[in-house]
Scaffold this motif. Structure first.
Motif, mmCIF file in Angstrom:
data_model
loop_
_atom_site.group_PDB
_atom_site.id
_atom_site.type_symbol
_atom_site.label_atom_id
_atom_site.label_comp_id
_atom_site.label_asym_id
_atom_site.label_seq_id
_atom_site.Cartn_x
_atom_site.Cartn_y
_atom_site.Cartn_z
ATOM 1 N N THR A 25 0.980 -0.712 0.117
ATOM 2 C CA THR A 25 0.299 -0.099 -0.100
ATOM 3 C C THR A 25 1.035 1.682 0.208
ATOM 4 O OG1 THR A 25 -0.433 0.253 2.290
ATOM 5 C CG2 THR A 25 -1.926 -1.224 0.899
ATOM 6 N N LEU B 153 0.747 5.462 0.956
ATOM 7 C CA LEU B 153 -0.020 6.884 1.274
ATOM 8 C C LEU B 153 0.733 7.838 0.625
ATOM 9 C CD1 LEU B 153 -2.349 7.705 3.188
ATOM 10 C CD2 LEU B 153 -1.204 7.670 5.023
ATOM 11 N N PRO C 205 -4.998 4.957 1.528
ATOM 12 C CA PRO C 205 -3.852 4.231 0.621
ATOM 13 C C PRO C 205 -4.404 3.741 -0.105
ATOM 14 C CG PRO C 205 -4.039 3.329 3.158
ATOM 15 C CD PRO C 205 -5.264 4.269 2.743
ATOM 16 N N LYS D 265 3.521 0.692 2.190
ATOM 17 C CA LYS D 265 3.860 -0.220 2.985
ATOM 18 C C LYS D 265 4.403 -2.123 2.142
ATOM 19 C CE LYS D 265 1.652 1.434 7.281
ATOM 20 N NZ LYS D 265 0.235 1.706 7.622
#
Length: 538
Positions: free
Chosen positions: A360, A362, A370, A411
């Protein structure tokens, strides 16, 4: 009178009164009365009530009732809770601050030294692949190109001339061959006449000797023979001359053919030179390498520009400057239909990050939610300085709303399904080694353990080793099967080989064979109670 000693502390509050170590006691009928007598009387309680209670107690003890004897050991094993490794999906998230980069960024430098004749686009303009951005003015190069083109035309004419000379030489060869054939025919004619007159002379000599023919006729025939011999010799010389002429014409033909090859080679060289100069002239025009957006323009009419080396995109904060600061590109073009985000994965997680791993991104400047994605590619090899694995996440950028340079937090979601795992409270760290305590045959056993991926609360366990286990030929590390019983709780009070007993969920200490209660990963094991609920002693 131990029971009446107020300084004696019961090591197990709530349990039956016990004697000091190595001493066992049998409860007496009068013990309660004696215990009560030693206590100070509470203010306000009627003395008659206390006396009545004491009398009732003595009466009960003297009515022939026999109290059941109970024995308890003071050295009770430590109560522990146990858990077994269970298979679960461990999700570990590796997050790193990053920034957005365009999928491609190209800095356009001039190949030539010259002047900017005119420029067509400015920053923020969208361009298509091959679209003209600017044009340079290099007059000497254009003149050189015209010269090379003229040389190519001249060499083409030379090739045509050489080919015509070949045709002339071929005709001369055919003429020489015909002359040779004619000379050979004449030689054959005179050869036949010589043979005829030779035979005639021999016949006339016999006739003259017999007196049949006049000697004058023999003399005339002899002269004819000599004339034919001379003509034959002349014909032979003519043949030799014709052969020499033929060889000469053949050599001329070969030379003409070589001249054609030389002229063609000169033409090829001239054409190559013309193409080379034409390629240089092509650098006069600066065009877009792909569909994108102009992010930098350093072009102004009449600017003197020259080639520069180095990749200016290395300095992302100043994409219009080269790393050495020596020169700036004429244009910088970004491809923004796809953007890239980088994540540096630590060494311990590198083996679990593959192409397709969930991720993800953001970007708060874009939106607060995200953006889901996957790992598009990895560097495979770790950075030798940071010991991290470079992973790249590609995101589609419809509308070009994700701008290069925006701050992002990426992530990588590592999923380890079906891993045998234990909670973090089951481990003890000692130096660089990790240990756990297992319940085995009623004792606590300390074992070194190898762990895998972790989400902070749960750790994958792969192998364990007990101290002193194994041999020189046998690997002491044993794979974790899931049947091991691992102790939880305060592990600092345990000793290797010490007796322990499993605690029930209600806090009761229960000994004996254990059975598992509950299906969860943190389920404890409880022992069977005796029929009357008493605690067995050891």
């Amino acid at each position: 009178m131990t029971a009446s000693n107020p300084d004696h502390l019961d090591p197990y509050p709530g349990a039956a009164p016990v004697a000091p170590p190595s001493v066992t006691t049998r409860p007496l009928a009068r013990s309660s009365t004696m215990h009560r007598a030693s206590r100070p009387r509470k203010a306000g309680r009627p003395l008659g009530l206390a006396t009545a209670l004491a009398a009732a107690s003595l009466a009960a003890a003297g009515c022939g009732h026999k109290e059941e004897s109970r024995y308890t050991s003071v050295s009770r094993p430590q109560a522990v809770q146990v858990v077994q490794p269970t298979r679960r999906t461990i999700v570990r998230v590796v997050g790193q601050p990053s920034f957005i980069e365009s999928y491609e960024r190209t800095s356009i430098y001039p190949k030539l030294t010259g002047y900017i004749d005119n420029w067509k686009v400015d920053i923020g303009d969208k361009v298509k692949k091959g679209e003209l951005l600017a044009k340079l003015f290099v007059p000497e190069l254009e003149e050189d190109l015209e010269t090379k083109k003229a040389t190519v035309g001249l060499d083409k004419r030379r090739v045509e001339l050489a080919e015509k000379l070949v045709k002339v030489a071929e005709a001369d060869v055919k003429s020489a061959e015909a002359t040779l054939s004619e000379a050979q025919a004449i030689y054959g004619k005179y050869e036949a006449e010589v043979e005829r007159w030779d035979t005639e002379i021999k016949r006339l000599k016999r006739e003259v000797d017999r007196g049949v023919v006049d000697p004058q006729i023999l003399l005339e025939s002899t002269n004819q023979w000599k004339s034919s011999v001379a003509s034959r010799q002349a014909a032979k010389a003519t043949i030799e001359k014709a052969q020499a002429d033929l060889l000469s014409q053949q050599a001329t033909l070969a030379k003409a053919q070589v001249d054609v090859s030389v002229a063609q080679a000169d033409l090829s060289v001239a054409e190559s030179e013309a193409k080379r100069i034409e390629a240089w002239v092509g650098y006069i025009t600066l065009s877009a390498p792909f569909d994108g957006i102009i992010v930098t323009r350093n072009a102004n009419t009449g600017d003197f520009v020259q080639p520069s080396t180095g990749d200016p995109t290395a300095n992302m904060r100043s994409p219009n400057l080269a790393p050495g600061g020596m020169a700036a590109p004429i244009y910088t073009v970004d491809r923004t239909d796809i953007v890239r985000i980088f994540v540096d994965v630590p060494e311990q997680d590198a083996n679990y990050v593959q192409v397709g791993t969930k991720a993800t991104v953001l970007v708060k400047a874009y939106r607060d939610e995200p953006i889901p994605g996957t790992v598009t590619r990895t560097s495979w090899a770790l950075n030798i300085k940071s010991r991290t694995l470079r992973a790249e996440i590609d995101l589609p950028n419809k509308g070009s709303q994700l701008l290069p340079g925006m701050y992002a937090y990426a992530k990588v979601i590592i999923e380890r399904p079906g891993a045998l795992a234990l909670p973090a409270s089951a481990f003890v760290q000692s130096g660089e080694k990790t240990f756990c305590w297992t319940y085995k045959d009623g004792k606590a056993r300390r074992a070194e353990v190898r762990t895998g991926v972790s989400d902070g609360d749960w750790y994958e366990v792969t192998n364990l080793m007990y101290e002193g286990s194994g041999s020189k030929t046998e690997d002491p590390w044993k794979p974790v099967t899931g049947s091991e019983r691992v102790i939880l709780g305060d592990l600092s009070i345990l000793a290797d080989g010490a007796e322990v007993q499993i605690a029930s969920p209600e806090g009761e200490n229960v000994a004996g064979p254990a059975r598992t209660k509950g299906d969860g990963p943190a389920a404890t094991s409880v022992a069977e109670k005796d029929p009357e609920g008493s605690t067995p002693v050891r």
